[in-house]
Design a protein around this motif. Structure first.
Motif, mmCIF file in Angstrom:
data_model
loop_
_atom_site.group_PDB
_atom_site.id
_atom_site.type_symbol
_atom_site.label_atom_id
_atom_site.label_comp_id
_atom_site.label_asym_id
_atom_site.label_seq_id
_atom_site.Cartn_x
_atom_site.Cartn_y
_atom_site.Cartn_z
ATOM 1 N N LYS A 115 68.114 -69.022 41.185
ATOM 2 C CA LYS A 115 66.918 -69.447 40.460
ATOM 3 C C LYS A 115 67.069 -69.162 38.970
ATOM 4 O O LYS A 115 66.772 -70.022 38.122
ATOM 5 C CB LYS A 115 65.688 -68.728 41.022
ATOM 6 C CG LYS A 115 64.388 -69.086 40.315
ATOM 7 C CD LYS A 115 63.218 -68.312 40.914
ATOM 8 C CE LYS A 115 61.921 -68.622 40.176
ATOM 9 N NZ LYS A 115 60.779 -67.833 40.730
ATOM 10 N N GLU A 116 67.535 -67.956 38.643
ATOM 11 C CA GLU A 116 67.705 -67.613 37.221
ATOM 12 C C GLU A 116 68.778 -68.477 36.576
ATOM 13 O O GLU A 116 68.714 -68.767 35.372
ATOM 14 C CB GLU A 116 68.055 -66.138 37.074
ATOM 15 C CG GLU A 116 68.153 -65.694 35.624
ATOM 16 C CD GLU A 116 68.244 -64.200 35.442
ATOM 17 O OE1 GLU A 116 68.839 -63.760 34.439
ATOM 18 O OE2 GLU A 116 67.709 -63.462 36.300
ATOM 19 N N ALA A 117 69.772 -68.908 37.375
ATOM 20 C CA ALA A 117 70.836 -69.761 36.843
ATOM 21 C C ALA A 117 70.353 -71.178 36.559
ATOM 22 O O ALA A 117 71.083 -71.958 35.939
ATOM 23 C CB ALA A 117 72.013 -69.791 37.807
ATOM 24 N N GLY A 118 69.138 -71.512 37.002
ATOM 25 C CA GLY A 118 68.581 -72.820 36.690
ATOM 26 C C GLY A 118 68.439 -73.766 37.858
ATOM 27 O O GLY A 118 68.152 -74.956 37.655
ATOM 28 N N LEU A 119 68.630 -73.285 39.086
ATOM 29 C CA LEU A 119 68.462 -74.176 40.240
ATOM 30 C C LEU A 119 67.007 -74.625 40.318
ATOM 31 O O LEU A 119 66.096 -73.799 40.369
ATOM 32 C CB LEU A 119 68.856 -73.455 41.528
ATOM 33 C CG LEU A 119 68.928 -74.345 42.766
ATOM 34 C CD1 LEU A 119 70.162 -75.241 42.705
ATOM 35 C CD2 LEU A 119 68.952 -73.507 44.035
ATOM 36 N N PRO A 120 66.754 -75.941 40.336
ATOM 37 C CA PRO A 120 65.365 -76.423 40.352
ATOM 38 C C PRO A 120 64.621 -76.025 41.626
ATOM 39 O O PRO A 120 65.219 -75.851 42.694
ATOM 40 C CB PRO A 120 65.531 -77.950 40.262
ATOM 41 C CG PRO A 120 66.870 -78.162 39.656
ATOM 42 C CD PRO A 120 67.720 -77.040 40.177
ATOM 43 N N ALA A 121 63.321 -75.897 41.497
ATOM 44 C CA ALA A 121 62.467 -75.562 42.631
ATOM 45 C C ALA A 121 62.618 -76.612 43.736
ATOM 46 O O ALA A 121 62.710 -77.803 43.467
ATOM 47 C CB ALA A 121 61.013 -75.475 42.183
ATOM 48 N N GLY A 122 62.668 -76.146 44.973
ATOM 49 C CA GLY A 122 62.709 -77.043 46.117
ATOM 50 C C GLY A 122 64.091 -77.424 46.584
ATOM 51 O O GLY A 122 64.259 -77.919 47.697
ATOM 52 N N VAL A 123 65.101 -77.205 45.751
ATOM 53 C CA VAL A 123 66.462 -77.593 46.142
ATOM 54 C C VAL A 123 66.964 -76.701 47.271
ATOM 55 O O VAL A 123 67.603 -77.156 48.215
ATOM 56 C CB VAL A 123 67.409 -77.566 44.932
ATOM 57 C CG1 VAL A 123 68.853 -77.812 45.359
ATOM 58 C CG2 VAL A 123 66.978 -78.615 43.918
ATOM 59 N N ILE A 124 66.690 -75.404 47.176
ATOM 60 C CA ILE A 124 66.910 -74.484 48.297
ATOM 61 C C ILE A 124 65.562 -73.893 48.662
ATOM 62 O O ILE A 124 64.867 -73.327 47.818
ATOM 63 C CB ILE A 124 67.894 -73.352 47.941
ATOM 64 C CG1 ILE A 124 69.305 -73.910 47.728
ATOM 65 C CG2 ILE A 124 67.922 -72.299 49.056
ATOM 66 C CD1 ILE A 124 70.332 -72.842 47.341
ATOM 67 N N GLN A 125 65.184 -74.042 49.914
ATOM 68 C CA GLN A 125 63.961 -73.444 50.436
ATOM 69 C C GLN A 125 64.352 -72.187 51.216
ATOM 70 O O GLN A 125 65.141 -72.249 52.150
ATOM 71 C CB GLN A 125 63.227 -74.433 51.357
ATOM 72 C CG GLN A 125 62.979 -75.800 50.737
ATOM 73 C CD GLN A 125 61.782 -75.838 49.794
ATOM 74 O OE1 GLN A 125 61.394 -74.821 49.224
ATOM 75 N NE2 GLN A 125 61.197 -77.008 49.609
ATOM 76 N N PHE A 126 63.815 -71.041 50.783
ATOM 77 C CA PHE A 126 64.180 -69.745 51.363
ATOM 78 C C PHE A 126 63.193 -69.404 52.471
ATOM 79 O O PHE A 126 62.040 -69.077 52.213
ATOM 80 C CB PHE A 126 64.163 -68.689 50.258
ATOM 81 C CG PHE A 126 64.616 -67.316 50.693
ATOM 82 C CD1 PHE A 126 65.957 -67.036 50.866
ATOM 83 C CD2 PHE A 126 63.680 -66.311 50.932
ATOM 84 C CE1 PHE A 126 66.374 -65.767 51.255
ATOM 85 C CE2 PHE A 126 64.083 -65.050 51.316
ATOM 86 C CZ PHE A 126 65.434 -64.769 51.486
ATOM 87 N N ILE A 127 63.674 -69.485 53.714
ATOM 88 C CA ILE A 127 62.783 -69.426 54.871
ATOM 89 C C ILE A 127 63.254 -68.380 55.878
ATOM 90 O O ILE A 127 63.895 -68.711 56.890
ATOM 91 C CB ILE A 127 62.703 -70.810 55.572
ATOM 92 C CG1 ILE A 127 62.278 -71.881 54.588
ATOM 93 C CG2 ILE A 127 61.707 -70.772 56.732
ATOM 94 C CD1 ILE A 127 60.864 -71.706 54.074
ATOM 95 N N PRO A 128 62.955 -67.092 55.656
ATOM 96 C CA PRO A 128 63.150 -66.141 56.756
ATOM 97 C C PRO A 128 62.196 -66.503 57.893
ATOM 98 O O PRO A 128 61.100 -67.025 57.649
ATOM 99 C CB PRO A 128 62.778 -64.789 56.140
ATOM 100 C CG PRO A 128 62.724 -65.019 54.657
ATOM 101 C CD PRO A 128 62.380 -66.462 54.466
ATOM 102 N N GLY A 129 62.606 -66.238 59.092
ATOM 103 C CA GLY A 129 61.711 -66.549 60.192
ATOM 104 C C GLY A 129 62.383 -66.492 61.538
ATOM 105 O O GLY A 129 63.613 -66.533 61.631
#
Length: 549
Positions: free
Chosen positions: A236-250
C-alpha cells in the motif's frame, strides 16, 4: 478515474541481484535494531488487524487470535475474520478495480513492486522480521532469509522476469505485416491462499498475479496474519491502488465458498497442504460450467524430501547439511529433509556425527538468538508430531537415537528427533509430518542402484531431494534415476534453501503443479496471450496464385 495508457518509451528496469543477507552477529547494529523491533511489537501487542476491502479497513467483530508459538499464552494479534457478505464485497471491489489496473503501464506496475522491495529492505525490514519471528516461530536467520531477503527477491526478480516475458515476441514478420503478442491479465480475479511457514510466499502469491495486471483476493494463513498484514502495508505504501489486492482473513468455508461459486473466478494461487489443494481442485472442477473461463490452478503443496547418500560421500558434508535441512525452522519447510538413505559402510561415522551435532542444537524462544530451533506453529501441529514420536517408541522396526521429547507447557516445543528404521516404507519414512523428525534407513552399500529405485518409488511427493556423492558416475546414475523424484534437486548440498534467481522452486506428483515460483514460468500462468497480426498492404484479390489459369 480513467488511467492513461500512453507508452512514451521502452523502459529498462534497474539491474536486479539477490538481496544481501544480514548476519545479526553479536554486537552488530542489525541485531540491535531487530531486538528493538521485537521489544516494540511485544509492547504494542496485541495489535488489532482488520480486513481491508477496497482500501478501507473493515472490522467485522468476528475475532480470532494469533498467538506466539513459543509462548502460547501471549496473544500477538487479534484479527477480524471476513464473513460471506464481506467476501462478496471484496470480489466485487476487485473486479471494479480491474480495468484501471490492467490498463496501468507495466513500468508503473513495476515501479510499485520495486519500491515495495526497497521499503522491505529498509524501513520495514525489522518490523516484518519481528512479526514473523514472534508470530510464526522463526529465529533471526530464518526470518532474514524469508521475510526480508526472499520477499524482496520475489518482488525484484518478478519485475525482471515480467520484463523478459513481455519481450518474447514472434520471430517472423513477412513483408507487409507486423506480428506481435501481448500478455493480457486473466479475465476475472485471482484467489491467493498463503501458508503460515513463509511470509515471502504470501507476498508472492498475491504479488505475482498482480504484477501481471490481475486483481487478487488474498486469504492469508491464520498463523501468519500479522506478518501478512505488514506485507499488505508495504504494498500500500509503495503505491498499490485500493482494491487491487483485497486482504481477507477468514475461515476457509466462508471465503472459499464465495470465491469458487463466482463466475469471474479466474485462477487459484495456492501453497498449503496436499489434501486442501486436491479438495479445491475438485470443487473447481465441479463448478466448471459456471465460470467465464477455465480457471488456472497453480499450487505448491507437501513433500517427503530425501537425502540420498552414496558410499563416496563426504561424511561431514552429509551430517551438517542433514541436521540443518531436517531441523531448521523446526522441520516446517515444505522442502525439509524428512527421510535419509545411508550406506552401511558410512553409517557408523554418520551416526556418530549426527548424534554429536544433534547435541549442539539449542531449542527455545526465538528472541534468544543462540537458539537454532523454536516452537512448532500450534497445538494441532504439536499433537501430530508427538503422535509420530510416540509411535516410533513402540514400533519394533524403529529406534530413536536422538531427541524424542516434547513439552507444550509454555510453548509448542519438540526436540529434534532422529529415528533409524529397518523398514524403508515405515510411517515416518513415507508420511508427511511437517515437524522436526528425521528418519534414516541404512542400506547395503553395494545396493546403491536398487536403493535409488526405492527412493524414487517410496513417496507420492516429488518436491526436493539431495544426492551426496564424490563419484561422478554414481552422481550421474543417481541424478538420472531420481529425475522425477524432486522438482528441486541438489548435489552435495541440503534439500532446503532455494533462492529466487538461482533455483526456481516447485515440485511435481502430489507436491504441486511445479510452476516454479521465482521464475518467468509462474508469471506466464497469470496471463492470457493475444496474438496480433497487422497488415500494411491491401489484398487486391481473394484468389490463390494456384487458381490462375
Amino acid at each position: 478515474m480513467s488511467v492513461p495508457t500512453a507508452t512514451l518509451a521502452s523502459f529498462k528496469i534497474p539491474a536486479v541481484t539477490n538481496e544481501p543477507m544480514k548476519s545479526y552477529a553479536p554486537g552488530s547494529a542489525d541485531r540491535a535494531n531487530l531486538e528493538a523491533a521485537l521489544k516494540q511489537l511485544r509492547a504494542q501487542g496485541p495489535i488489532e488487524i482488520p480486513c481491508v476491502v477496497n482500501g478501507e479497513e473493515v472490522r467485522t467483530g468476528i475475532m480470532e487470535k494469533q498467538i506466539m508459538p513459543h509462548e502460547h499464552k501471549t496473544v500477538l494479534a487479534n484479527y477480524h475474520n471476513a464473513d460471506e457478505a464481506l467476501v462478496a464485497k471484496a470480489i466485487d471491489g476487485a473486479l471494479a478495480a480491474k480495468l484501471d489496473w490492467e490498463n496501468t503501464p507495466f513500468n508503473d506496475r513495476a515501479a510499485i513492486f520495486l519500491k515495495a522491495a526497497d521499503l522491505a529492505a529498509t524501513k520495514y525490514r525489522y518490523k516484518i522480521m519481528a512479526a514473523t519471528m514472534l508470530g510464526q516461530g522463526k529465529n533471526a536467520w530464518q526470518a532474514e532469509i524469508d521475510a526480508a531477503a526472499e520477499m524482496i527477491d520475489f518482488w525484484r526478480f518478478g519485475v525482471k522476469y515480467a520484463e523478459e516475458l513481455y519481450a518474447v515476441q514472434p520471430p517472423q514478420n513477412p513483408s507487409g505485416t507486423w506480428n506481435r503478442t501481448e500478455y493480457r491479465p486473466l479475465e476475472g480475479f485471482v484467489f491467493a491462499v498463503s501458508p503460515f511457514n513463509f511470509t515471502a510466499i504470501g507476498g508472492n502469491l498475491a504479488g505475482a498475479p498482480v504484477l501481471m495486471g490481475n486483481v487478487c483476493v488474498w486469504k492469508p494463513a491464520p498463523a501468519a496474519t500479522y506478518a501478512s498484514y505488514v506485507v499488505y502495508e508495504i504494498l500500500k505504501e509503495a503505491g498499490l491502488p485500493a482494491g487491487v489486492i483485497q486482504f481477507i482473513p477468514g475461515p476457509a468455508p466462508e471465503v472459499v465458498g464465495q470465491v469458487l461459486k463466482h463466475p469471474e473466478f479466474a485462477a487459484l494461487h495456492f501453497t498449503g497442504s496436499t489434501h486442501v489443494f486436491r479438495k479445491l481442485w475438485k470443487d473447481i472442477g465441479n463448478n466448471i460450467e459456471n465460470y467465464k473461463s477455465y480457471p488456472r490452478i497453480v499450487g505448491e503443496t507437501g513433500g517427503k524430501n530425501f537425502h540420498m547418500v552414496h558410499k563416496s560421500a563426504n561424511v561431514a558434508t552429509v551430517v551438517n547439511n542433514t541436521i540443518r535441512s531436517a531441523f531448521e525452522y523446526q522441520g516446517q519447510k515444505c522442502s525439509a529433509c524428512s527421510r535419509c538413505y545411508v550406506p552401511d559402510s558410512l553409517w557408523p561415522e554418520i551416526k556418530k556425527g549426527l548424534v554429536e551435532t544433534h547435541s549442539r542444537v539449542q531449542v527455545g524462544p526465538v528472541d534468544t538468538f543462540t537458539n537454532f530451533m523454536g516452537a512448532v506453529i500450534n497445538q494441532i501441529s504439536f499433537d501430530k508430531i508427538k503422535s509420530y514420536i510416540e509411535w516410533a517408541k513402540t514400533d519394533a522396526e524403529s529406534e530413536i537415537i536422538a531427541g524424542g521429547s516434547y513439552d507444550d507447557s509454555v510453548g509448542y516445543f519438540v526436540q529434534p528427533t532422529i529415528i533409524v528404521t529397518t523398514n524403508p516404507k515405515s510411517r515416518t519414512m513415507t508420511e508427511e509430518i511437517f515437524g522436526p523428525i528425521l528418519t534414516i534407513y541404512v542400506y547395503k552399500a553395494d545396493e546403491y542402484e536398487s536403493t535409488l529405485e526405492l527412493v524414487n518409488n517410496s513417496s507420492m511427493y516429488a518436491l526436493t531431494g539431495a544426492l551426496f556423492s564424490q563419484d561422478r558416475y554414481a552422481t550421474i546414475l543417481g541424478a538420472n534415476k531420481l529425475r522425477n523424484a524432486a522438482g528441486n534437486f541438489y548435489i552435495n548440498d541440503k534439500c532446503t534453501g532455494a533462492a529466487v534467481g538461482q533455483q526456481p522452486f516447485g515440485g511435481g506428483r502430489a507436491s504441486g503443479t511445479n510452476d516454479k515460483a521465482g521464475s518467468a514460468a509462474i508469471l506466464s500462468r497469470f496471463v492470457s496471450p493475444r496474438s496480433i497480426k497487422e497488415a500494411f498492404v491491401d489484398l487486391d484479390d481473394f484468389v490463390y496464385p494456384s487458381n490462375l489459369a
